[in-house]
Design a protein around this motif. Structure first.
Motif, short mmCIF file in Angstrom:
data_model
loop_
_atom_site.label_atom_id
_atom_site.label_comp_id
_atom_site.label_asym_id
_atom_site.label_seq_id
_atom_site.Cartn_x
_atom_site.Cartn_y
_atom_site.Cartn_z
N GLU A 1 -5.57 15.41 9.40
CA GLU A 1 -5.34 14.64 10.62
C GLU A 1 -5.95 15.38 11.79
O GLU A 1 -5.88 16.61 11.86
N HIS B 1 -0.05 5.77 2.72
CA HIS B 1 -0.54 6.89 3.53
C HIS B 1 -1.32 6.38 4.76
O HIS B 1 -2.53 6.53 4.86
N ASP C 1 -5.97 8.52 2.45
CA ASP C 1 -5.18 9.18 3.50
C ASP C 1 -5.87 9.10 4.85
O ASP C 1 -6.03 10.10 5.55
N ASP D 1 0.93 16.82 4.00
CA ASP D 1 0.98 15.57 4.76
C ASP D 1 1.66 15.72 6.11
O ASP D 1 2.53 14.93 6.49
N ALA E 1 -10.33 11.83 6.65
CA ALA E 1 -9.63 11.34 5.46
C ALA E 1 -9.86 12.32 4.32
O ALA E 1 -10.70 13.23 4.42
N SER E 2 -9.14 12.13 3.24
CA SER E 2 -9.40 12.89 2.03
C SER E 2 -10.67 12.35 1.38
O SER E 2 -10.82 11.15 1.19
N SER F 1 5.15 7.03 2.81
CA SER F 1 4.78 6.52 1.50
C SER F 1 5.68 7.10 0.42
O SER F 1 6.28 8.17 0.59
N TRP G 1 -6.31 18.01 1.09
CA TRP G 1 -5.72 16.68 1.18
C TRP G 1 -5.33 16.32 2.62
O TRP G 1 -4.87 17.16 3.40
N ALA G 2 -5.50 15.04 2.94
CA ALA G 2 -4.87 14.36 4.08
C ALA G 2 -5.05 15.06 5.43
O ALA G 2 -4.08 15.38 6.11
N THR H 1 0.96 7.78 -7.09
CA THR H 1 -0.21 7.32 -6.35
C THR H 1 -0.99 6.23 -7.07
O THR H 1 -2.12 5.93 -6.69
N GLY I 1 3.44 11.48 3.71
CA GLY I 1 2.48 10.74 4.51
C GLY I 1 3.07 10.03 5.71
O GLY I 1 2.76 8.86 5.96
#
Length: 327
Positions: free
Chosen positions: A79, A264, A20, A139, A35-36, A216, A76-77, A220, A201
């Motif tokens: 930004e 992602h 991600d 996300d 990132a993750s 996405s 997760w993910a 996964t 994502g």
């Protein structure tokens, strides 16, 4: 004389074991990377003045998960965004209880930092981004367009079969939604519903008189792939009918270059800011032991984004160009 096209080679990651990926080039001349991480237990930022130096730059942990309760599992993910002279990190986190390990029970959260350098200073928890439902959500991304700030995210609608759809809303500040929340895509095509019915994502991009949201779909593992939404730049982005959706995946597994489950993504720019760069994760092998979410080998790849003759992002050609560039 016939020009011989260079052969395709297995693509090579820029940064290993980071899924991600999100890369932002700031006005200070630095690239910032989040990132993750495989442990899903923290958020870290690294920076460098060029992409190659991101590989060896030292990550700085800016936040760690809690031990129990909210914000305690599966981070997760993230930004990283710079808005109104402050830094913000958007991410998803699950909560744990004695009977729940926090998988697929995520909500979306925001951190804020006033320091000029986001690797320094203190990060404040601005809390959860509240949406129409209290359900699985993750996300998130944000962008400014035509004087308004928008938020796009993936969420489970309790009344719709499937795992997550894509939604858009305006923001009154960097952690609060305002006005209508519009679903702009749900998993409907065969390539979006393999393993799970997933749209997630999203990443925003503008070129000329059009705006794009890549996203996405599917599980996964090697079935993970990318789709594309587009709208006219002067359209009402909160009107679902403004968005047109690709009927086929725009990037998917390519065994000829050992690229499995690409997706992602995010976008950044070259050092001279003349070219758009395509950032995404993928694995370099197909078969996974156990749950794909706990396989650590989703790696970060970066390549120049190429465009079709009619002005759309050409993800397949971009990746093929990366594969041809390797000796």
């Amino acid at each position: 004389m016939e020009i011989q096209q260079r052969a395709l080679h297995d693509i090579q990651p820029l940064i290993e074991q980071r899924a991600d990926p999100f890369i932002y080039r700031h006005s200070d001349g630095y690239y910032y990377f989040v990132a993750s991480v495989p442990e899903y237990d923290r958020i870290e930022i690294r920076r460098a003045q060029n992409l190659e130096e991101l590989v060896t730059s030292t990550p700085v942990v800016i936040w760690r998960k809690r031990e129990t309760g909210i914000l305690s599992a599966n981070i997760w993910a993230p930004e990283l965004h710079f808005i109104d002279n402050k830094w913000y990190v958007y991410f998803a986190a699950a909560h744990t209880t004695e009977t729940n390990e926090g998988l697929f029970d995520h909500r979306m959260y925001v951190l804020e930092n006033e320091n000029v350098n986001p690797l320094q200073g203190s990060w404040m928890e601005r809390g959860q981004v509240r949406t129409e439902w209290e359900s699985f959500a993750l996300d998130a991304t944000t962008f400014e367009h035509n004087g308004s700030r928008y938020y796009v995210w993936a969420q489970k609608d309790p009344n719709i079969e499937g795992n997550s759809n894509l939604y858009i809303s305006k923001m009154s500040n960097p952690w609060t939604l305002t006005g209508p929340q519009t679903m702009i895509s749900l998993p409907e095509y065969d390539w979006e519903i393999i393993g799970y019915k997933v749209n997630e994502g999203a990443a925003f991009l503008r070129k000329g008189n059009r705006v794009f949201l890549s996203y996405s779909a599917s599980a996964t593992d090697y079935n993970y792939c990318m789709g594309l939404l587009e709208a006219d730049a002067d359209a009402d982005l909160l009107d679902a009918t403004s968005w047109r959706k690709s009927q086929t995946a725009v990037l998917s597994t390519d065994e000829s270059i050992s690229m499995y489950g690409p997706g992602h993504n995010s976008f950044t720019v070259s050092e001279d800011e003349e070219e758009t760069l395509f950032v995404f994760h993928a694995r370099t092998y197909k078969n996974i032991i156990g749950d794909p979410l706990y396989d650590p080998n989703r790696h970060t790849f970066v390549t120049e984004l190429l465009w079709t003759a009619d002005g759309r992002p050409d993800f397949r050609s971009s990746v093929e160009a990366l594969a041809r560039s390797l000796q």
